[in-house]
Scaffold this motif. Structure first.
Motif, PDB file in Angstrom:
ATOM      1  N   ASP A 157      -5.205  -1.408   5.713  1.00 31.79           N
ATOM      2  CA  ASP A 157      -3.858  -1.911   5.974  1.00 31.79           C
ATOM      3  C   ASP A 157      -3.742  -3.400   5.678  1.00 31.79           C
ATOM      4  OD1 ASP A 157      -2.453   0.370   6.718  1.00 31.79           O
ATOM      5  OD2 ASP A 157      -3.310   0.332   8.733  1.00 31.79           O
TER       6      ASP A 157
ATOM      7  N   LEU B 123     -13.040   7.693   2.262  1.00 29.05           N
ATOM      8  CA  LEU B 123     -13.011   8.567   3.429  1.00 29.05           C
ATOM      9  C   LEU B 123     -14.144   9.585   3.380  1.00 29.05           C
ATOM     10  CD1 LEU B 123      -9.173   9.350   3.541  1.00 29.05           C
ATOM     11  CD2 LEU B 123     -10.416   7.679   4.931  1.00 29.05           C
TER      12      LEU B 123
ATOM     13  N   PRO C  47      -5.870  12.085  -1.792  1.00 28.18           N
ATOM     14  CA  PRO C  47      -5.638  11.495  -0.460  1.00 28.18           C
ATOM     15  C   PRO C  47      -6.692  11.864   0.587  1.00 28.18           C
ATOM     16  CG  PRO C  47      -4.006  13.208  -0.956  1.00 28.18           C
ATOM     17  CD  PRO C  47      -4.767  12.970  -2.216  1.00 28.18           C
TER      18      PRO C  47
ATOM     19  N   ASP D  34      -8.433   6.043   0.847  1.00 29.08           N
ATOM     20  CA  ASP D  34      -7.349   5.436   1.622  1.00 29.08           C
ATOM     21  C   ASP D  34      -7.353   3.947   1.273  1.00 29.08           C
ATOM     22  OD1 ASP D  34      -5.274   5.066   3.374  1.00 29.08           O
ATOM     23  OD2 ASP D  34      -6.383   5.627   5.173  1.00 29.08           O
ATOM     24  N   GLN D  35      -6.392   3.217   1.863  1.00 34.62           N
ATOM     25  CA  GLN D  35      -6.345   1.768   1.652  1.00 34.62           C
ATOM     26  C   GLN D  35      -6.376   1.067   3.001  1.00 34.62           C
ATOM     27  OE1 GLN D  35      -2.640   2.182  -0.789  1.00 34.62           O
ATOM     28  NE2 GLN D  35      -3.417   0.370  -1.839  1.00 34.62           N
TER      29      GLN D  35
ATOM     30  N   ARG E   8       0.745   3.625   2.099  1.00 37.65           N
ATOM     31  CA  ARG E   8       1.223   3.903   3.462  1.00 37.65           C
ATOM     32  C   ARG E   8       2.432   3.025   3.810  1.00 37.65           C
ATOM     33  NH1 ARG E   8      -3.273   5.084   5.868  1.00 37.65           N
ATOM     34  NH2 ARG E   8      -4.008   2.974   5.754  1.00 37.65           N
TER      35      ARG E   8
ATOM     36  N   THR F  20       0.835  -1.206   0.000  1.00 37.30           N
ATOM     37  CA  THR F  20       0.000   0.000   0.000  1.00 37.30           C
ATOM     38  C   THR F  20       0.872   1.259   0.000  1.00 37.30           C
ATOM     39  OG1 THR F  20      -0.056   0.091   2.402  1.00 37.30           O
ATOM     40  CG2 THR F  20      -1.825  -1.155   1.327  1.00 37.30           C
TER      41      THR F  20
ATOM     42  N   VAL G 144      -5.226   6.830  -3.900  1.00 39.22           N
ATOM     43  CA  VAL G 144      -4.671   7.443  -2.690  1.00 39.22           C
ATOM     44  C   VAL G 144      -3.675   8.537  -3.065  1.00 39.22           C
ATOM     45  CG1 VAL G 144      -3.462   6.984  -0.522  1.00 39.22           C
ATOM     46  CG2 VAL G 144      -4.970   5.237  -1.500  1.00 39.22           C
TER      47      VAL G 144
END
Lengths: 396, 64
Positions: free
Chosen positions: B28, B36, B21, B25-26, A109, A107, B17
């Motif tokens: 986890d 969002l 942003p 979102d992704q 993040r 991802t 994303v």
């Protein structure tokens, strides 16, 4: 205008300029965007050269990715089944099962959290280059080690194994190696991964392969295939983008100067290099599962269809402002360098992190970096599935 | 502007994303898209439309 009859010819492979796609693509896009051609390996099928058509084909699941090899025949030709775990050659829902096990590892993040570790790896390679002294081969000293170190760390592959897997990957990608050598390389990589999977089953590890083993959803053959695919795709592509990207910026000094003047441009510059260089140079192969009509041509079920990513990324219909010029300030647009559709590169966020960290730090560290040989003497990878340079002698 | 996502189509590429942003979102655990803001302000329109165009799996729909 689209010609009423399909143009018969061969897929363009010869580049006039090493950093540009073959010029014949311009005429194909204008006159025969859906062309019946012979491919370099003798296969016959359809060549798709316009940006929008490439996207359409790659997003349309009537075109199957079920191809067991990078260069050979497919399921529709009665070829052997897909190698276990190589989900880039599978269709949904089989593909989905594999991809979903991995997407959480790549991802945006997660990849951002890796930035400090990647920057550390880059800094160490730059120190080693400085210590060795000018000139060096940038491929061996910098471009290849960085993604190899990163993917080894992520997957849980000992970096000491690099000579073996780098050699195997190179043979798998070669368009000129004997079939026996290519098959031997596939088998050697599979066995290498198989040994690692068994080791991780005996002694659990906290890396991607170790976690996949623990999750217990895949057989050892599938795990070895997934590991091979990620290792192979994780270092060859990025290594070539780093080396070729360096050459490209050195050959476009005005663009490099713009980046030095405004480092905020780096993110867009990476996208522009991806678009401009499109290293998957001979495109992505698909097989029509049923008859499909495209621009008045009937693509029959079982036909091979190749989407020319490098041509689509130079299409003036999409990139109206001089697509044959590198422009690091170009507004970021959707390019095709990572493919499109359900197979779009799973590691693209990692690739972006690596390219940005590597290229930015390289030009910061060596402000006088230059090619140590004339550009026309740089050995280009015309003979490989993934384009780039075989070696890049640089000085500072 | 209303945004609709299709989790079953999503392939976790992360393009949305990067593009928008504040809206996407992704997760986890599996990288699948998280919406969002299903009704983002008009100021984000070009970002959201770009995200929908970039999505390789055509999993994002923007309704006027």
């Amino acid at each position: 205008m689209t010609t009423s009859q399909p143009l018969t010819g061969t897929q363009p492979t010869v580049r006039t300029c090493p950093l540009d796609a073959p010029e014949e693509y311009r005429a194909l896009r204008a006159q025969a965007p859906v062309a019946q051609v012979t491919f370099p390996d003798g296969a016959e099928g359809w060549l798709i050269s316009r940006y929008e058509d490439v996207k359409t084909v790659l997003a349309d699941q009537r075109f199957s990715a079920n191809r067991p090899t990078l260069t050979g025949g497919g399921a529709a030709d009665g070829a052997p089944p897909v190698r276990p775990g190589w989900f880039i050659f599978m269709d949904a829902p089989e593909h989905t099962r594999f991809r979903r096990l991995l997407t959480g590892e790549f991802t945006v993040r997660r990849m951002r959290q890796l930035v400090p570790a990647v920057e550390q790896i880059v800094a160490e390679r730059l120190d080693a280059m400085a210590g060795a002294g000018s000139p060096v081969d940038l491929v061996q000293a910098f471009a290849l080690p960085i993604p190899s170190l990163v993917i080894c760390e992520l997957l849980g592959v000992p970096y000491a194994d690099r000579e073996e897997f780098q050699r195997n990957s190179a043979n798998m990608l070669s368009l000129t190696a004997d079939a026996e050598v290519v098959q031997g390389a596939w088998e050697a990589l599979r066995q290498h991964m198989h040994r690692l999977v068994r080791a991780k089953r005996a002694e659990p590890t906290d890396d991607i392969l170790g976690k996949l083993v623990q999750a217990g959803e895949l057989t050892d053959e599938e795990l070895a295939g997934v590991g091979s695919l990620l290792l192979f795709a994780g270092h060859e592509t990025t290594a070539n983008m780093i080396a070729l990207g360096t050459m490209c910026l050195l050959e476009n000094p005005d663009q490099l100067a713009a980046l030095r003047a405004d480092p905020a441009l780096w993110d867009d510059a990476i996208e522009e290099l991806l678009r401009y260089l499109t290293i998957i140079q001979y495109g992505l192969r698909r097989v029509a599962l049923e008859d499909v009509e495209l621009h008045g041509h009937r693509i029959k079920a079982g036909s091979l269809v190749v989407t020319a990513l490098s041509s689509g990324n130079r299409d003036t219909e999409k990139f109206s402002d001089h697509p044959d010029q590198l422009d690091v300030a170009r507004a970021r647009g959707p390019h095709l360098a990572f493919g499109h559709g359900i197979h779009q590169c799973i590691g693209q966020q990692l690739a972006r992190v690596e390219m940005r960290a590597a290229l930015r730090a390289l030009f910061d560290r060596f402000p006088t970096l230059r090619l140590a040989v004339p550009a026309e003497d740089v050995p280009m990878r015309h003979d490989m599935v993934i384009y780039g340079v075989h070696e890049l002698s640089v000085a500072w | 502007m209303k945004v609709i996502i299709d989790e079953d189509k999503c392939v976790g590429a992360g393009q949305c994303v990067l593009a928008a942003p504040d809206v996407f979102d992704q997760r986890d655990e599996d990288g699948i898209v998280v919406l969002l803001d299903a009704l983002p302000p008009d100021a984000l329109r070009s970002q959201v439309e770009n995200a929908a165009a970039l999505c390789p799996a055509l999993a994002i729909e923007v309704v006027k």
